[in-house]
Design a protein around this motif. Structure first.
Motif, PDB file in Angstrom:
ATOM      1  N   ALA A 157       2.947 -40.631   5.708  1.00  0.00           N
ATOM      2  CA  ALA A 157       4.155 -41.748   6.047  1.00  0.00           C
ATOM      3  C   ALA A 157       2.838 -43.296   7.059  1.00  0.00           C
ATOM      4  CB  ALA A 157       4.719 -41.290   7.447  1.00  0.00           C
ATOM      5  N   ALA A 158       2.032 -42.812   7.058  1.00  0.00           N
ATOM      6  CA  ALA A 158       1.273 -44.647   7.454  1.00  0.00           C
ATOM      7  C   ALA A 158      -0.153 -43.848   7.493  1.00  0.00           C
ATOM      8  CB  ALA A 158       1.318 -44.372   9.088  1.00  0.00           C
ATOM      9  N   ILE A 159      -0.504 -45.365   7.379  1.00  0.00           N
ATOM     10  CA  ILE A 159      -2.104 -44.609   7.134  1.00  0.00           C
ATOM     11  C   ILE A 159      -3.738 -45.419   8.004  1.00  0.00           C
ATOM     12  CG2 ILE A 159      -2.378 -46.301   5.223  1.00  0.00           C
ATOM     13  CD1 ILE A 159      -4.919 -44.573   3.523  1.00  0.00           C
ATOM     14  N   ALA A 160      -4.396 -45.572   8.647  1.00  0.00           N
ATOM     15  CA  ALA A 160      -5.067 -46.003   9.426  1.00  0.00           C
ATOM     16  C   ALA A 160      -6.314 -46.590   8.810  1.00  0.00           C
ATOM     17  CB  ALA A 160      -5.527 -45.651  10.385  1.00  0.00           C
ATOM     18  N   ILE A 161      -7.095 -48.238   8.614  1.00  0.00           N
ATOM     19  CA  ILE A 161      -7.848 -48.176   8.428  1.00  0.00           C
ATOM     20  C   ILE A 161      -9.083 -49.191   9.258  1.00  0.00           C
ATOM     21  CG2 ILE A 161      -9.101 -49.839   5.892  1.00  0.00           C
ATOM     22  CD1 ILE A 161      -4.930 -48.970   5.830  1.00  0.00           C
TER      23      ILE A 161
END
Length: 206
Positions: free
Chosen positions: A88-92
């Motif tokens: 649903a989301a991704i952090a970089i």
């Protein structure tokens, strides 16, 4: 992962609406979204500013850039090749960025406030500790900080233990995040349980 620059989010797109990307700034947060996602962006921005501390960590100081994708195609484009299909989301963390699905996300995406809190916890943990934490702790801590696991979900982790046994090692738990949506769901729950149990050993310094 390589992510499209936040603003303009998709300057090369042929869609007219893509030229209307808007930016919201408050505190250390910058949100980028199209008009269709602005109500969600404003709500999430207010929540992020209101609740900007994380258990056991110094208050984050780095800016966080959050792009809200208006559809699944652009979510995949902006997330890069490393994002799982079911996410649903991704952090970089290296880029201080988060890409998340917008209001068109399916019900399986969960509460967008908890989703954003989870990803912000990844950024906060990385700011404090760099690449030191292993994946199981990173994911477990993010779930713990977001308070996103219901009693039923924790119970499902226990049922998983009964059916499949305890992972032989933390390396085995680490592998679970790469085994598809079903296996990863169990790995997230077990990682959450491990971190929450560690924190419970000492409520002040856990």
């Amino acid at each position: 992962a390589v992510v499209v620059p936040l603003l303009p989010l998709v300057a090369s797109s042929a869609h007219a609406q893509d030229t209307e990307a808007q930016r919201l700034d408050r505190g250390r947060f910058t949100f980028g979204s199209f008009p269709s996602e602005l109500p969600l962006a404003r709500s999430l921005l207010a929540e992020a500013v209101r609740n900007d501390s994380f258990p056991g960590l110094p208050r984050p100081r780095e800016r966080a850039l959050i792009a809200i994708a208006p559809d699944s195609r652009r979510f995949r484009e902006w997330s890069g090749a490393g994002a799982p299909d079911w996410g649903a989301a991704i952090a970089i963390p290296d880029q201080h960025r988060i890409v998340m699905q917008g209001s068109g996300a399916g019900s399986g995406a969960g509460d967008p406030r908890a989703v954003l809190r989870h990803e912000l916890a990844h950024l906060a943990l990385h700011e404090a500790l760099g690449d030191l934490p292993p994946r199981w702790f990173d994911e477990g801590y993010a779930g713990y900080a977001a308070g996103e696991w219901s009693r039923d979900e924790v119970l499902s982790a226990n049922i998983g233990l009964v059916l499949h046994g305890i992972p032989a090692s933390l390396d085995s738990l680490e592998d679970g995040f790469h085994g598809g949506a079903t296996r990863a769901s169990g790995a997230y729950a077990l990682a959450y349980r491990a971190v929450s149990d560690l924190a419970a050993l000492d409520p002040q310094r856990g």
